[in-house]
Design a protein around this motif. Structure first.
Motif, PDB file in Angstrom:
ATOM      1  N   GLY A  58      26.908  -7.094 -14.314  1.00 10.27           N
ATOM      2  CA  GLY A  58      26.958  -7.481 -15.710  1.00 10.27           C
ATOM      3  C   GLY A  58      27.908  -6.590 -16.489  1.00 10.27           C
ATOM      4  O   GLY A  58      28.352  -5.548 -15.997  1.00 10.27           O
ATOM      5  N   PRO A  59      28.242  -6.977 -17.715  1.00 14.17           N
ATOM      6  CA  PRO A  59      29.200  -6.209 -18.513  1.00 14.17           C
ATOM      7  C   PRO A  59      28.637  -4.868 -18.965  1.00 14.17           C
ATOM      8  O   PRO A  59      27.420  -4.715 -19.127  1.00 14.17           O
ATOM      9  N   GLN A  60      29.515  -3.908 -19.173  1.00 15.58           N
ATOM     10  CA  GLN A  60      29.119  -2.660 -19.799  1.00 15.58           C
ATOM     11  C   GLN A  60      28.763  -2.959 -21.252  1.00 15.58           C
ATOM     12  O   GLN A  60      29.323  -3.874 -21.862  1.00 15.58           O
ATOM     13  N   LEU A  61      27.857  -2.199 -21.827  1.00 20.22           N
ATOM     14  CA  LEU A  61      27.481  -2.453 -23.216  1.00 20.22           C
ATOM     15  C   LEU A  61      28.663  -2.244 -24.155  1.00 20.22           C
ATOM     16  O   LEU A  61      28.842  -2.967 -25.126  1.00 20.22           O
ATOM     17  N   SER A  62      29.512  -1.268 -23.835  1.00 27.27           N
ATOM     18  CA  SER A  62      30.682  -0.963 -24.651  1.00 27.27           C
ATOM     19  C   SER A  62      31.953  -1.167 -23.841  1.00 27.27           C
ATOM     20  O   SER A  62      32.024  -0.764 -22.676  1.00 27.27           O
ATOM     21  N   ASP A  63      32.964  -1.776 -24.445  1.00 25.04           N
ATOM     22  CA  ASP A  63      34.241  -1.968 -23.757  1.00 25.04           C
ATOM     23  C   ASP A  63      34.850  -0.639 -23.329  1.00 25.04           C
ATOM     24  O   ASP A  63      35.581  -0.570 -22.331  1.00 25.04           O
ATOM     25  N   ASP A 119      19.215  -9.059 -18.112  1.00 22.89           N
ATOM     26  CA  ASP A 119      17.864  -9.455 -17.711  1.00 22.89           C
ATOM     27  C   ASP A 119      17.023  -8.234 -17.352  1.00 22.89           C
ATOM     28  O   ASP A 119      15.813  -8.212 -17.603  1.00 22.89           O
ATOM     29  N   VAL A 120      17.652  -7.230 -16.772  1.00 24.48           N
ATOM     30  CA  VAL A 120      16.935  -5.993 -16.447  1.00 24.48           C
ATOM     31  C   VAL A 120      16.444  -5.332 -17.729  1.00 24.48           C
ATOM     32  O   VAL A 120      15.314  -4.828 -17.800  1.00 24.48           O
ATOM     33  N   ALA A 121      17.273  -5.353 -18.767  1.00 23.42           N
ATOM     34  CA  ALA A 121      16.867  -4.781 -20.054  1.00 23.42           C
ATOM     35  C   ALA A 121      15.683  -5.546 -20.634  1.00 23.42           C
ATOM     36  O   ALA A 121      14.701  -4.947 -21.104  1.00 23.42           O
ATOM     37  N   ARG A 122      15.745  -6.875 -20.584  1.00 28.30           N
ATOM     38  CA  ARG A 122      14.637  -7.691 -21.089  1.00 28.30           C
ATOM     39  C   ARG A 122      13.350  -7.406 -20.309  1.00 28.30           C
ATOM     40  O   ARG A 122      12.254  -7.379 -20.890  1.00 28.30           O
ATOM     41  N   ALA A 123      13.490  -7.184 -19.016  1.00 33.60           N
ATOM     42  CA  ALA A 123      12.326  -6.923 -18.174  1.00 33.60           C
ATOM     43  C   ALA A 123      11.667  -5.593 -18.536  1.00 33.60           C
ATOM     44  O   ALA A 123      10.442  -5.449 -18.429  1.00 33.60           O
ATOM     45  N   HIS A 124      12.471  -4.604 -18.955  1.00 38.64           N
ATOM     46  CA  HIS A 124      11.893  -3.323 -19.369  1.00 38.64           C
ATOM     47  C   HIS A 124      10.994  -3.494 -20.589  1.00 38.64           C
ATOM     48  O   HIS A 124       9.944  -2.849 -20.684  1.00 38.64           O
ATOM     49  N   LEU A 125      11.407  -4.342 -21.510  1.00 40.04           N
ATOM     50  CA  LEU A 125      10.563  -4.585 -22.673  1.00 40.04           C
ATOM     51  C   LEU A 125       9.306  -5.352 -22.284  1.00 40.04           C
ATOM     52  O   LEU A 125       8.198  -5.022 -22.729  1.00 40.04           O
ATOM     53  N   ALA A 126       9.473  -6.356 -21.425  1.00 45.71           N
ATOM     54  CA  ALA A 126       8.306  -7.123 -20.968  1.00 45.71           C
ATOM     55  C   ALA A 126       7.316  -6.229 -20.231  1.00 45.71           C
ATOM     56  O   ALA A 126       6.101  -6.431 -20.312  1.00 45.71           O
ATOM     57  N   ALA A 127       7.836  -5.219 -19.534  1.00 42.42           N
ATOM     58  CA  ALA A 127       6.986  -4.334 -18.736  1.00 42.42           C
ATOM     59  C   ALA A 127       5.989  -3.560 -19.588  1.00 42.42           C
ATOM     60  O   ALA A 127       4.905  -3.213 -19.108  1.00 42.42           O
ATOM     61  N   PHE A 128       6.351  -3.277 -20.850  1.00 46.16           N
ATOM     62  CA  PHE A 128       5.368  -2.579 -21.696  1.00 46.16           C
ATOM     63  C   PHE A 128       4.754  -3.502 -22.755  1.00 46.16           C
ATOM     64  O   PHE A 128       3.702  -3.190 -23.311  1.00 46.16           O
ATOM     65  N   GLN A 129       5.365  -4.644 -23.001  1.00 49.10           N
ATOM     66  CA  GLN A 129       4.825  -5.569 -23.999  1.00 49.10           C
ATOM     67  C   GLN A 129       3.690  -6.418 -23.449  1.00 49.10           C
ATOM     68  O   GLN A 129       2.791  -6.826 -24.191  1.00 49.10           O
ATOM     69  N   LYS A 130       3.732  -6.704 -22.158  1.00 54.06           N
ATOM     70  CA  LYS A 130       2.782  -7.645 -21.564  1.00 54.06           C
ATOM     71  C   LYS A 130       1.639  -6.921 -20.844  1.00 54.06           C
ATOM     72  O   LYS A 130       1.867  -6.071 -19.997  1.00 54.06           O
ATOM     73  N   LEU A 159      19.774 -14.977 -15.732  1.00 49.96           N
ATOM     74  CA  LEU A 159      21.121 -15.480 -15.955  1.00 49.96           C
ATOM     75  C   LEU A 159      21.757 -15.873 -14.620  1.00 49.96           C
ATOM     76  O   LEU A 159      21.541 -15.205 -13.606  1.00 49.96           O
ATOM     77  N   PRO A 160      22.558 -16.938 -14.594  1.00 49.87           N
ATOM     78  CA  PRO A 160      23.152 -17.398 -13.333  1.00 49.87           C
ATOM     79  C   PRO A 160      24.240 -16.458 -12.831  1.00 49.87           C
ATOM     80  O   PRO A 160      24.898 -15.756 -13.605  1.00 49.87           O
ATOM     81  N   PHE A 161      24.447 -16.481 -11.526  1.00 51.79           N
ATOM     82  CA  PHE A 161      25.411 -15.604 -10.857  1.00 51.79           C
ATOM     83  C   PHE A 161      26.814 -15.750 -11.449  1.00 51.79           C
ATOM     84  O   PHE A 161      27.488 -14.751 -11.722  1.00 51.79           O
ATOM     85  N   GLU A 162      27.257 -16.977 -11.657  1.00 56.90           N
ATOM     86  CA  GLU A 162      28.622 -17.181 -12.141  1.00 56.90           C
ATOM     87  C   GLU A 162      28.843 -16.530 -13.496  1.00 56.90           C
ATOM     88  O   GLU A 162      29.879 -15.909 -13.737  1.00 56.90           O
TER      89      GLU A 162
END
Length: 348
Positions: free
Chosen positions: A206-211, A250-261, A328-331
């Motif tokens: 995935g992309p770096q957060l900052s260019d 998606d990994v970032a979203r999963a970190h939030l889900a890990a403590f929210q759920k 998110l899809p591979f492409e």
């Protein structure tokens, strides 16, 4: 136990590839964030990028040092409700595997858990450790199609085996660090209030957060894409490279889900959107970047299919049920990663 919205979250190694996306997700979701980095220069860079009033950065120069996180938790511990421990080395550039990979990962995990127990045992409610599928399966296990990996699978590597080379050391570092966390929870049952979850991603693209971070060598996983973007028709693809992939967002979203759920309490969330080979990456580059086609490496589609069919099976349906979102899809993942590099280089 569900953590209240808008609370304070501590993120170790906040400038890392995954962690920076986690910080972005937290701030966008209204959380206050305290992060740790290894130097003032990295702190300044992160603060400048986010320029957010709810972000505080502290310095932890060596996570493997005794009481490395004590100062932070003695100062902020009563305010912190969630701890996301992402700081851990991931590279293969070492001549001392024990010193550079194994010890920092294990001791850093123990240090942060001890600091929480010492200063915030009754204020911290949830802890999430960024582990890896390297703690779920070994390379050897993953290339055996008879095997089935689930959230209950563990890498059986020994400390002695982990000291043999850098790649083995990485697998060992994630395995031993995660085991140390679960052992800590067992040993301190009744002495602490917080609950533990782990996030175990496969290869993270995935992309770096900052260019500004999309130049030179990238993080270990994304460097494979970077190498292919800069390859030539004479470049020979390494057909031993194959595994699972997941997008950093998606990994970032999963970190939030890990403590929210509540359903994530006591669980290992193993993140895998699918399998890939280097040929699959090249296929996306050829398709989405016509200027690259014929000018970069190429591979054998049939050999790629054969390689994928030789890999172990996996069933991470428990994780997917808890997360309740589509990966998110591979492409898109490959395109966004490469497009950022090409944009920064003025080639897009």
């Amino acid at each position: 136990m569900v953590v209240s919205e808008g609370c304070t979250v501590f993120v170790s190694g906040a400038n890392g590839f995954i962690a920076s996306h986690v910080v972005n997700e937290l701030l966008s979701s209204g959380y206050k964030v305290i992060g740790s980095v290894r130097s003032q220069a990295k702190a300044d860079q992160l603060l400048e990028h986010f320029s957010h009033p709810e972000l505080t950065i502290s310095i932890v120069s060596d996570i493997s040092a005794a009481a490395a996180f004590d100062e932070i938790f003695s100062k902020y511990g009563q305010d912190i409700k969630v701890v996301l421990h992402t700081a851990s080395p991931f590279h293969y550039d070492t001549e001392d595997c024990e010193k550079d990979l194994l010890q920092p990962a294990v001791e850093g995990t123990k240090s942060i858990l001890q600091a929480i127990k010492k200063y915030a045992a009754h204020s911290v409610e949830r802890v999430v450790i960024t582990s890896s599928d390297a703690a779920v399966t070994s390379y050897e296990s993953d290339i055996d199609p008879k095997n089935l990996h689930t959230e209950d699978s563990w890498n059986s590597i020994t400390w002695e085996e982990a000291c043999k080379d850098a790649e083995a050391a990485y697998y060992g570092s994630k395995t031993f660090a995660e085991r140390a966390a679960w052992e800590f929870m067992h040993e301190n049952e009744g002495k602490i209030n917080f609950k533990l979850s782990t996030v175990n991603p496969v290869w993270v693209f995935g992309p770096q957060l900052s260019d500004s971070n999309a130049t030179g060598r990238l993080n270990t996983s994304c460097q494979y894409i970077n190498d292919l973007v800069h390859s030539t028709p004479k470049t020979k693809l390494d057909m031993s490279i194959a595994g699972g992939y997941v997008d950093v967002r998606d990994v970032a979203r999963a970190h939030l889900a890990a403590f929210q759920k509540a359903a994530a309490i006591g669980q290992r969330l193993v993140l895998c959107a699918g399998r890939f080979t280097l040929v699959n990456i090249v296929d996306v580059l050829d398709k989405r970047f016509p200027k690259l086609k014929g000018k970069i490496a190429s591979g054998d589609a049939e050999e790629s299919k054969k390689l994928l069919s030789s890999l172990a099976r996996y069933d991470y349906s428990k994780t997917n049920h808890i997360l309740e979102f589509e990966f998110l899809p591979f492409e898109k993942t490959i395109y966004d990663t490469a497009a950022q590099v090409l944009k920064v280089e003025g080639r897009l």
